[in-house]
Design an enzyme around this catalytic site. Sequence first.
Site, short mmCIF file in Angstrom:
data_model
loop_
_atom_site.label_atom_id
_atom_site.label_comp_id
_atom_site.label_asym_id
_atom_site.label_seq_id
_atom_site.Cartn_x
_atom_site.Cartn_y
_atom_site.Cartn_z
N HIS A 176 0.83 -1.22 0.00
CA HIS A 176 0.00 0.00 0.00
C HIS A 176 0.86 1.26 0.00
CE1 HIS A 176 -3.50 -2.55 0.93
NE2 HIS A 176 -2.70 -3.15 1.78
N SER A 297 15.18 20.02 -16.74
CA SER A 297 14.07 20.97 -16.79
C SER A 297 14.54 22.24 -17.48
CB SER A 297 13.59 21.29 -15.37
OG SER A 297 12.73 22.41 -15.36
#
Length: 466
Positions: A176, A297
Amino acid sequence: MFFPCNDPQFVGFILDLSQLRCYNPRLGNAKELKHMIPRYSRPEMSDIWSEESKFQIWFEIEAHACDAQAKLGIIPAEAAAAVWERGAFDIDRINEIERETKHDVIAFLTNLAEYVGDEARFVHQGMTSSDVLDTTTAVQMTRAADLLIEGVDRLLAAIKKRAFEYKRTPTIGRSHGIHAEPVTFGLKLATYYAEFSRCRSRLEAARSEIATCAISGAVGTFAHIDPSVEAHVADKMGLIVEPVSTQVIPRDRHAMYFAILGVVASSIERLATEVRHMQRTEVREAEEFFSAGQKGSSAMPHKRNPVLTENLTGIARIVRAAVTPALENVALWHERDISHSSVERVFGPDATIGLDFALHRMAGVMENLLVYPENMQANLDQLGGLVHSQQVLLALTQKGVSREDSYKFVQRNAMDVWREGGSYLDKLKADTDVAQYLSNDELEALFDLEQHFRHVDTIFDRVFGK
């Protein structure tokens, strides 16, 4: 002409699409026209789906069929020889004829006749267009499967190497998305090796499923052509005969093929997603190789983004997009219709080219993956030892404590660590209920990582063999 791109992992190509359109199959003098965008293509796979390759296969099917017909005495032997000796085609001319005829196979045969001459009247005797089209698709998909298997082999080799490299490197297993119990990074990779081994077997099955030849004439009855012609063409093209065709090869074969491609793509995405998670700043257990001069970026010079594995997630979606249309192609009208044709003309190239690229990109990612064992250990220690809670629970039950009480003692101390931090081991030592049953030495032994790694060798033997 091919120019390699600057992708550090692999593998895209920028293509010069200058065209040399007249093609002689005996000379092999053509430039290739690619189906997929070059960014996500390897030339080896793109070549299979090029117009030149398609028409070359068409030519070979027709020429081999002529040989078989000549052997039966249906057509003159010299006519069959003339097809091989003078046969050629010009893609621009085929396209010109098709604009008038609105039929690609007729356009091809008309152009072929312009090269062969009078003997061309014996070409395509007793055959129908699907004989050529379906058998060609089978050849292309079979060749594509061979390349995909090669791609899986490269990926398997990369995963195996890294798995043994980090066989006993501790890291945290998660369920999870939450810390669960310790594993090793090598064990993580072993699960992917086992999965892609299954993918390889599935691709072999896909290849076997699709590698059939149909030269059975209109509605598949062999009314105007002998079955031995089909057997001859199948042998020459590396296929087996389709036991019964209805003018087309049954599309359940194609559906299974594309479904398997979808499963392989999903396995690639599972591994890509794991890498993407490990590269997150808060985790940073591993990351894609970042080459000198690479930029992450346009705005933020510090960025190192998981662009390759994000890209693989997207390509997996493209490959899986072929599955539902392929399943819907199974139900054709009566002996044939062409509702399947447009689907296969798009997804045959797109799915195989995309998956081929993805396999090699994923292999490149694994070959060059940057791994940070010290960060794995730091993450493993982040919760102060909570990851050993099950060991303590089981030890208490072995001492005679009920499972319900054991769970209560273990959990309440664990929740204190979640809220306040600190050492889980120290809290357990200070718990009077726990201390009744487990000494400090016994508790410390329960926090030994080796408890979790006792069977690593067994698992590796199962996955990789002894």
